[in-house]
Design a protein around this motif. Structure first.
Motif, PDB file in Angstrom:
ATOM      1  N   SER A   1       0.156 -10.217  33.888  1.00  0.00           N
ATOM      2  CA  SER A   1      -1.098 -10.366  34.791  1.00  0.00           C
ATOM      3  C   SER A   1      -1.249 -11.939  34.945  1.00  0.00           C
ATOM      4  CB  SER A   1      -2.254  -9.845  34.224  1.00  0.00           C
ATOM      5  OG  SER A   1      -2.075  -8.586  34.349  1.00  0.00           O
TER       6      SER A   1
ATOM      7  N   ARG B   1      -0.569 -14.874  38.029  1.00  0.00           N
ATOM      8  CA  ARG B   1      -2.029 -15.710  38.265  1.00  0.00           C
ATOM      9  C   ARG B   1      -1.466 -17.048  38.115  1.00  0.00           C
ATOM     10  NH1 ARG B   1      -3.406 -10.774  37.394  1.00  0.00           N
ATOM     11  NH2 ARG B   1      -5.535  -9.975  37.795  1.00  0.00           N
TER      12      ARG B   1
ATOM     13  N   THR C   1       0.590  -6.141  41.874  1.00  0.00           N
ATOM     14  CA  THR C   1      -0.167  -7.467  41.644  1.00  0.00           C
ATOM     15  C   THR C   1       0.072  -8.494  42.747  1.00  0.00           C
ATOM     16  OG1 THR C   1      -0.314  -6.901  39.259  1.00  0.00           O
ATOM     17  CG2 THR C   1      -0.906  -8.865  39.828  1.00  0.00           C
TER      18      THR C   1
ATOM     19  N   ARG D   1      -1.503  -7.297  46.236  1.00  0.00           N
ATOM     20  CA  ARG D   1      -2.654  -7.110  46.538  1.00  0.00           C
ATOM     21  C   ARG D   1      -3.192  -8.520  46.378  1.00  0.00           C
ATOM     22  NH1 ARG D   1      -3.024  -1.811  43.429  1.00  0.00           N
ATOM     23  NH2 ARG D   1      -2.547  -0.156  45.251  1.00  0.00           N
TER      24      ARG D   1
ATOM     25  N   SER E   1     -10.821  -1.744  39.688  1.00  0.00           N
ATOM     26  CA  SER E   1      -9.656  -2.464  39.953  1.00  0.00           C
ATOM     27  C   SER E   1      -9.314  -4.066  39.848  1.00  0.00           C
ATOM     28  CB  SER E   1      -8.774  -2.071  41.058  1.00  0.00           C
ATOM     29  OG  SER E   1      -7.708  -2.884  41.644  1.00  0.00           O
ATOM     30  N   ALA E   2      -8.798  -4.585  38.819  1.00  0.00           N
ATOM     31  CA  ALA E   2      -8.714  -6.022  38.638  1.00  0.00           C
ATOM     32  C   ALA E   2      -7.804  -6.715  39.984  1.00  0.00           C
ATOM     33  CB  ALA E   2      -8.107  -6.441  37.298  1.00  0.00           C
ATOM     34  N   GLN E   3      -7.022  -5.747  40.470  1.00  0.00           N
ATOM     35  CA  GLN E   3      -6.381  -6.465  41.611  1.00  0.00           C
ATOM     36  C   GLN E   3      -7.251  -6.428  42.716  1.00  0.00           C
ATOM     37  OE1 GLN E   3      -2.914  -3.818  41.926  1.00  0.00           O
ATOM     38  NE2 GLN E   3      -1.997  -4.585  40.180  1.00  0.00           N
TER      39      GLN E   3
ATOM     40  N   ARG F   1      -9.895  -6.416  33.814  1.00  0.00           N
ATOM     41  CA  ARG F   1      -9.216  -7.490  33.143  1.00  0.00           C
ATOM     42  C   ARG F   1      -9.847  -8.925  34.035  1.00  0.00           C
ATOM     43  NH1 ARG F   1      -3.171  -6.135  33.419  1.00  0.00           N
ATOM     44  NH2 ARG F   1      -4.058  -3.924  32.960  1.00  0.00           N
TER      45      ARG F   1
ATOM     46  N   ILE G   1      -5.335   0.885  30.979  1.00  0.00           N
ATOM     47  CA  ILE G   1      -4.934   1.836  31.975  1.00  0.00           C
ATOM     48  C   ILE G   1      -3.480   1.747  31.974  1.00  0.00           C
ATOM     49  CG2 ILE G   1      -4.937   0.007  33.838  1.00  0.00           C
ATOM     50  CD1 ILE G   1      -5.555   3.646  34.529  1.00  0.00           C
ATOM     51  N   ASP G   2      -2.588   0.591  31.769  1.00  0.00           N
ATOM     52  CA  ASP G   2      -1.281   0.717  31.778  1.00  0.00           C
ATOM     53  C   ASP G   2      -0.517   1.076  30.455  1.00  0.00           C
ATOM     54  OD1 ASP G   2      -1.157  -0.564  34.216  1.00  0.00           O
ATOM     55  OD2 ASP G   2      -1.170  -2.651  33.592  1.00  0.00           O
TER      56      ASP G   2
ATOM     57  N   LYS H   1      -0.041   4.370  40.437  1.00  0.00           N
ATOM     58  CA  LYS H   1       0.489   3.356  39.896  1.00  0.00           C
ATOM     59  C   LYS H   1       2.033   3.400  40.440  1.00  0.00           C
ATOM     60  CE  LYS H   1      -2.844   1.575  37.590  1.00  0.00           C
ATOM     61  NZ  LYS H   1      -3.485   0.324  38.004  1.00  0.00           N
TER      62      LYS H   1
HETATM   63  C1  S3P Z   1      -3.436  -5.581  36.885  1.00  0.00           C
HETATM   64  C2  S3P Z   1      -4.605  -4.688  37.101  1.00  0.00           C
HETATM   65  C3  S3P Z   1      -4.070  -3.261  37.010  1.00  0.00           C
HETATM   66  C4  S3P Z   1      -3.017  -2.967  36.213  1.00  0.00           C
HETATM   67  C5  S3P Z   1      -1.679  -3.769  36.755  1.00  0.00           C
HETATM   68  C6  S3P Z   1      -1.991  -5.277  36.654  1.00  0.00           C
HETATM   69  C7  S3P Z   1      -3.772  -7.194  37.415  1.00  0.00           C
HETATM   70  O1  S3P Z   1      -4.273  -2.688  38.160  1.00  0.00           O
HETATM   71  O2  S3P Z   1      -2.895  -1.533  36.247  1.00  0.00           O
HETATM   72  O3  S3P Z   1      -0.508  -3.457  35.793  1.00  0.00           O
HETATM   73  O4  S3P Z   1      -2.958  -7.874  36.945  1.00  0.00           O
HETATM   74  O5  S3P Z   1      -4.733  -7.401  37.884  1.00  0.00           O
HETATM   75  P1  S3P Z   1      -5.603  -2.156  38.816  1.00  0.00           P
HETATM   76  O6  S3P Z   1      -6.370  -3.518  38.923  1.00  0.00           O
HETATM   77  O7  S3P Z   1      -5.140  -1.875  40.308  1.00  0.00           O
HETATM   78  O8  S3P Z   1      -5.989  -1.101  38.291  1.00  0.00           O
END
Ligand code: S3P
Length: 427
Positions: free
Chosen positions: A22, A26, A94, A97, A167-169, A194, A314-315, A342
């Motif tokens: 992640s 970024r 990632t 999105r 969802s962090a994404q 996250r 989640i992962d 996923k």
């Molecule tokens: C991630 C967020 C998570 C995670 C993915 C990486 C990220 O997904 O499952 O492997 O880097 O923001 P979601 O935010 O869709 O749950």
């Protein structure tokens, strides 16, 4: 590629696992839209993060890779160029999105796609809020959006948005778009996810604030390049944490792992299951908490996992399911419907593959139920092209009686190149 895994015990050593996926993604994205040069060390050179680099190179950003050191020559918020070809994110959700949030605000149109798995992953969760901001994202004619699609950059307006799923994404896509909007955007999260985007943006000079479950982000004039050290990925460390806990006579230390509290659900769950885990040498690097994680062979008991903790692990659910096979009693995993969207439907693929090894595991609508204590037997299993399924099967394989053959095992390269070599080095 088919990989053969033999049973193993007495796993001992100090190891390093690759950089956080992640944070690596970024670093390229923010480095590209910052002013100046960003030097990244400890970058994850897995396929997913290389896809992110490829996309930004196609938009005119010069990026050099030297081992795990990456140098990004940022061109500022408005410095990206219209790509000459379709951007391809490969297998990386990632990349797709988050980059959509950036592209929604550019002064050009572009097309974006990915592999067959990415083309099945829901994108309307990103296009809906971005459309409310004024973005134009068009693809298949159905109600739900999937890649490939076209993004036409627009002037964006600020929104107040409540995320329907944690969802962090999606949160990050909105935050990145909000950098370019005409006012202050507020995002409300159902559960904390996250926060690497917020941490890194503030490190680059933005002013993203948190107020309870709200994230408040204004537009910025510019971002300022800064050097980044990427901690090791707790999602990759998770396989070796599980291996050290469940295999007899083991004692493993994984160095310099990112332990941002939005990512440490696995530590909480393993501790609750009775695992011997300690964090040592705790530090903060570039705004991210890190530590060495030591694990020792432990007797585990089944637990119930659900609610608020799910986005924090989640992962890691596939590898937690493997550990639960070796725990006394029942483990129930619930509220984890997100696993269905996923890289594969991970509720299905985890249950299917662990069943082949003799696990007592049942699929539910929002998770799975595992009755631990059944010895596993070696079997021919399939990763389904999902890196986390391949690595989870490998750890199940070292604890099984007889050999395990993992079909389509090369997908570990997505997040953990040299995973099998590292596992072998501990024997
Ligand atoms: C991630 C967020 C998570 C995670 C993915 C990486 C990220 O997904 O499952 O492997 O880097 O923001 P979601 O935010 O869709 O749950």
């Amino acid at each position: 590629m088919i990989k053969t895994i033999n049973s193993a015990e007495n796993l001992k050593g100090k190891i390093k696992v690759p950089g956080d996926k992640s944070i690596s993604h970024r670093s390229v994205m923010l480095g590209s839209i910052a002013n100046g040069t960003t030097h990244v060390s400890g970058f994850l050179t897995g396929d997913d993060c290389l896809s992110t680099i490829d996309c930004f190179r196609k938009m005119g950003i010069e990026i050099k890779i030297d081992g795990t050191d990456v140098t990004i020559h940022g061109k500022g918020l408005h410095g990206l160029k219209k790509p000459n070809e379709t951007l391809d994110v490969g297998n990386s959700g990632t990349t797709l999105r988050l980059i959509t949030g950036i592209l929604a605000a550019q002064n050009f149109d572009c097309h974006i796609t990915g592999d067959s798995s990415i083309q099945k992953r829901p994108m309307d969760r990103v296009s809906r809020p971005l459309s409310l901001m004024g973005a134009s994202i068009t693809g298949n004619s159905g109600e739900k959006l999937f890649a490939p699609f076209k993004i036409s950059g627009r002037k964006l307006k600020a929104i107040d948005y409540t995320l329907p799923v944690a969802s962090a994404q999606v949160k990050s896509a909105i935050i990145l778009a909000a950098l370019y909007a005409d006012g202050t955007t507020t995002i409300t999260e159902p559960e904390p996810t996250r926060n690497h985007t917020e941490i890194m943006l503030n490190y680059f000079g933005a002013n993203i604030k948190n107020d309870g479950n709200k994230i408040i982000c204004g537009p910025v004039e510019e971002l300022y390049a800064k050097d980044i050290t990427v901690p090791a990925d707790i999602s990759s460390a998770a396989y070796f944490m599980a291996a050290g806990i469940i295999s007899p006579d083991s004692d493993i230390t994984i160095e310099n792992v990112g332990v941002n509290p939005t990512r440490t659900g696995i530590i909480d769950v393993f501790k609750e299951m009775g695992a011997d885990i300690t964090l040592e040498n705790e530090k903060i690097i570039c705004g991210e908490e890190t530590a060495d994680i030591n694990v020792k062979t432990s007797s585990l008991k089944g637990v119930e996992i659900g609610g608020k903790i799910i986005p924090r692990l989640i992962d890691e659910i596939p590898i937690i399911a493997v550990a639960a096979c070796f725990a006394e009693g029942q483990t129930v995993i619930k509220d984890a419907q997100e696993l269905k969207v996923k890289e594969t439907n991970r509720i299905k693929t985890v249950v299917e593959e662990l069943k082949k090894m003799g696990a007592n595991i049942t699929e539910t609508d929002d998770g799975m139920i595992i009755n631990g204590g059944n010895p596993l037997k070696g079997a021919i299993v399939d990763s389904h092209g999902d890196h986390r399924i391949a690595m989870s099967c490998a750890i199940a394989g070292i604890m099984a009686n007889g050999n395990t053959l993992i079909e389509n095992s090369q997908c570990v390269d997505i997040s953990f190149p040299k995973f099998f070599e590292l596992l072998d080095s501990l024997r």
